[in-house]
Design a protein around this motif. Structure first.
Motif, mmCIF file in Angstrom:
data_model
loop_
_atom_site.group_PDB
_atom_site.id
_atom_site.type_symbol
_atom_site.label_atom_id
_atom_site.label_comp_id
_atom_site.label_asym_id
_atom_site.label_seq_id
_atom_site.Cartn_x
_atom_site.Cartn_y
_atom_site.Cartn_z
ATOM 1 N N LYS A 1 0.835 -1.207 0.000
ATOM 2 C CA LYS A 1 0.000 0.000 0.000
ATOM 3 C C LYS A 1 0.868 1.254 0.000
ATOM 4 C CE LYS A 1 -3.752 2.303 2.414
ATOM 5 N NZ LYS A 1 -4.683 2.299 3.525
ATOM 6 N N GLU B 1 2.669 1.670 -3.369
ATOM 7 C CA GLU B 1 1.801 2.202 -4.417
ATOM 8 C C GLU B 1 1.563 3.697 -4.210
ATOM 9 O OE1 GLU B 1 -2.249 1.279 -6.897
ATOM 10 O OE2 GLU B 1 -1.802 0.053 -5.152
ATOM 11 N N GLU B 2 1.428 4.106 -2.968
ATOM 12 C CA GLU B 2 1.251 5.528 -2.648
ATOM 13 C C GLU B 2 2.479 6.329 -3.087
ATOM 14 O OE1 GLU B 2 1.485 7.531 1.554
ATOM 15 O OE2 GLU B 2 -0.498 6.611 1.321
#
Length: 93
Positions: free
Chosen positions: A19, A22-23
């Motif tokens: 996560k 991807e950020e």
């Protein structure tokens, strides 16, 4: 390599979770996009540079019947590879 695969590889290499990886990637790409929209070049020495260019309007030909068509002017993104990256790819086995 898809974006998903890239995020997974990035997460594995950096130790970040998927996560967060991807950020980080999304923020990185958004910053490049915003810079290009402001007509600012983005350069990574040795790796390459992104820039914009205006392609002038021109006359082209319809491949089906050969008739002339007007192609409008447009802004395009250009990428110029850096020497270090170009050499690495050329010498890869």
């Amino acid at each position: 390599m898809s974006k998903k695969e890239f995020v997974e590889a990035f997460a594995a290499r950096t130790g970040e979770n998927k996560k967060r990886s991807e950020e980080l990637l999304s923020n990185f790409l958004n910053l490049i996009e915003e810079s290009l929209l402001e007509n600012k070049d983005v350069q990574f020495v040795g790796w390459g540079s992104f820039s914009t260019k205006v392609k002038e309007a021109r006359i082209g030909r319809n491949p089906k019947d050969g008739t002339e068509i007007k192609i409008p002017a447009k802004k395009v993104v250009k990428f110029k590879v850096g020497k270090k990256l170009a050499d690495a790819v050329a010498n890869a086995k």
